[in-house]
Design an enzyme around this catalytic site. Structure first.
Site, PDB file in Angstrom:
ATOM      1  CE  LYS A 162      -4.293  -1.455   0.155  1.00  0.00           C
ATOM      2  NZ  LYS A 162      -5.245  -1.391  -1.178  1.00  0.00           N
ATOM      3  CG  ASP A 191      -3.834  -0.482  -4.250  1.00  0.00           C
ATOM      4  OD1 ASP A 191      -4.248   0.434  -4.886  1.00  0.00           O
ATOM      5  OD2 ASP A 191      -4.856  -1.210  -4.147  1.00  0.00           O
ATOM      6  CD  GLU A 217      -4.858  -2.362  -7.461  1.00  0.00           C
ATOM      7  OE1 GLU A 217      -4.595  -3.484  -7.434  1.00  0.00           O
ATOM      8  OE2 GLU A 217      -5.753  -2.315  -6.282  1.00  0.00           O
ATOM      9  CG  ASP A 242      -9.227  -1.635  -6.866  1.00  0.00           C
ATOM     10  OD1 ASP A 242     -10.123  -2.369  -7.156  1.00  0.00           O
ATOM     11  OD2 ASP A 242      -8.560  -1.675  -5.674  1.00  0.00           O
ATOM     12  CE  LYS A 266     -10.258  -4.917  -4.973  1.00  0.00           C
ATOM     13  NZ  LYS A 266     -10.235  -3.476  -4.052  1.00  0.00           N
ATOM     14  CD  GLN A 294     -15.089  -4.207  -2.557  1.00  0.00           C
ATOM     15  OE1 GLN A 294     -14.610  -4.215  -3.730  1.00  0.00           O
ATOM     16  NE2 GLN A 294     -16.273  -4.121  -2.248  1.00  0.00           N
TER      17      GLN A 294
HETATM   18  C1  MUC Z   1      -7.507  -2.201  -2.679  1.00  0.00           C
HETATM   19  O1  MUC Z   1      -7.221  -3.134  -3.730  1.00  0.00           O
HETATM   20  O2  MUC Z   1      -7.615  -1.473  -2.804  1.00  0.00           O
HETATM   21  C2  MUC Z   1      -8.698  -1.165  -0.088  1.00  0.00           C
HETATM   22  C3  MUC Z   1      -9.926  -0.390  -0.191  1.00  0.00           C
HETATM   23  C4  MUC Z   1     -10.812  -1.452  -0.907  1.00  0.00           C
HETATM   24  O3  MUC Z   1     -12.048  -1.387  -1.064  1.00  0.00           O
HETATM   25  O4  MUC Z   1     -10.026  -2.704  -1.348  1.00  0.00           O
HETATM   26  C5  MUC Z   1      -8.980  -2.466  -0.603  1.00  0.00           C
HETATM   27  C6  MUC Z   1      -7.855  -3.176  -1.244  1.00  0.00           C
HETATM   28 MG    MG Z   2      -6.761  -1.515  -4.979  1.00  0.00          MG
END
Ligand code: MUC
Ligand code: MG
Length: 390
Positions: A162, A191, A217, A242, A266, A294
């Site tokens: 992250k 991400d 991402e 995403d 997702k 998610q």
């Molecule tokens: C992601 O991939 O962003 C964080 C917020 C969400 O909705 O999913 C996560 C993971």
């Molecule tokens: Mg993401």
């Protein structure tokens, strides 16, 4: 095989360690269990994880959408009438987690009714997936320590880091520390959850150019239309959409507009039916896909691996299937196990999983003695973690 009832059960399970990222943080799995009942006694289940700050859904809104919009629209339909179900659900805008959970619970019921695993019904490509583990915001030392632990305990060698903090040097330092400590034997990607501007994103990616990242991402907001295109043109690695590409139409717009090179699928937001549409669209365009997370518990993760293992294109990259490792407990009778860096598809009809009713009774929020939907576990269990904000 006809739908007689759709239940939505809000529950909350605290996290051992919160997950922090640029758009929020999650301290508890405040989700909604959705059950589709049929006339012949078969019941399908799936999980809806609301993410208020990403999609606007909340626990009470998911319960309301399922019980007041989708249940009345679907009662009486047969399990094979999925196109009719979606035509009716599509009259309602938004509510992706609620809609996805209904769709997946219908597939679970169908698989149970037919005595077949849903992964086989969807495509049957593989019996499991390689796992990618998500590392939330922390110090470089703690993020490296977590990656080393997950690699040692579960054999995972792909990590999504992250990023999206300011200054971006914080995140660059983390990625550099991870590469130095873990060496070339691991795959790393980042991400940003829309945390940076396009310019910050370009500079951050330049500063990480020697770190052999796989993907970048959602580094900046989708509404920075030209900034996104600039980023895609200047990025040394494929840019993954995403939360900017949550349905087939948005996927088309992002890809054809030159704002993304790859797509995160997702199941928690497009279910199995919508995820198929996104996947086939990407395949047709030659665009890579990643099975995303998610912030799912074990039931949601089971859905991700059921879908991800079903197709060749979704197994090319490790799927994000390990978030449940940070939860203090879960709802399945047989917990999922990640070993050797892989998660198998649960065996058996439907999703191959069963809900532990005692655990559900313990964690559900709508019991006669418990608080109302949307109340937090902290309200009834002293010492429980603070609220979900993602
Ligand atoms: C992601 O991939 O962003 C964080 C917020 C969400 O909705 O999913 C996560 C993971
Ligand atoms: Mg993401």
């Amino acid at each position: 095989m006809r739908i007689t009832r759709i239940e939505a059960v809000p529950y909350s399970i605290p996290y051992r360690k919160p997950l922090r990222f640029a758009s929020g943080e999650v301290h508890e799995a405040a989700h909604v269990l959705v059950r589709v009942h049929t006339g012949d006694g078969v019941v399908g289940v799936a999980d809806a994880p609301p993410r208020p700050f990403t999609y606007g859904e909340t626990q009470p809104s998911v319960v309301a959408a399922v019980c007041t919009l989708f249940e009345p629209a679907l009662i009486g339909l047969g399990l094979l009438e999925r196109e009719k179900m979606h035509a009716r659900m599509n009259r309602t805008v938004g509510n992706p987690a609620a809609r996805a959970a209904v769709d997946m619970a219908v597939w679970d019921a169908l698989g149970r009714h037919l005595g077949q695993n849903v992964s086989a019904l969807l495509g049957g490509f593989a019996d499991g997936m390689r796992v990618s583990h998500m590392l939330g915001f922390d110090t470089p030392e703690r993020m490296v320590e977590e990656a080393c632990r997950v690699r040692a305990e579960h054999g995972v060698t792909t990590f999504k880091v992250k990023v999206g903090r300011r200054p971006f040097s914080l995140d660059v330092a983390v990625c550099r520390a991870l590469r130095e400590e873990l060496g070339d034997g691991v795959d790393l990607y980042v991400d940003g959850n829309r945390g940076w501007t396009a310019e910050e994103s370009v500079r951050a990616l330049r500063a990480m150019a020697d770190l052999d990242l796989l993907f970048a991402e959602e580094l900046n907001p989708a509404d920075d239309v030209l900034g996104r295109r600039r980023l895609v043109r200047q990025s040394p690695v494929p840019v993954v959409a995403d939360e900017s590409a949550t349905r087939p139409g948005e996927v088309t717009r992002e890809l054809l507009g030159g704002s993304a090179d790859a797509i995160s699928i997702k199941t928690a937001r497009t279910g199995f039916t919508g995820s198929q549409r996104v996947l086939f669209e990407c395949e047709g365009l030659g665009v890579p896909v990643i099975i995303g997370n998610q912030i799912d518990g074990q039931l949601g993760t089971a859905c991700s691996v059921v879908f991800g293992a079903a197709y060749e294109a979704t197994t090319r990259h490790a799927g994000e299937l390990s978030n449940f490792l940070d939860m203090s407990d879960d709802l399945l009778t047989d917990p999922l196990v990640i070993s050797g860096g892989r998660l198998p598809v649960p065996a058996g009809p439907g999703l191959g999983v069963a809900i532990d009713e005692d655990k559900l009774a313990h964690y559900r929020l709508d019991s006669p003695t418990g608080p109302t939907p949307g109340a937090r576990p902290a309200d009834r269990r002293p010492g429980a973690a603070s609220p979900t904000t993602a």
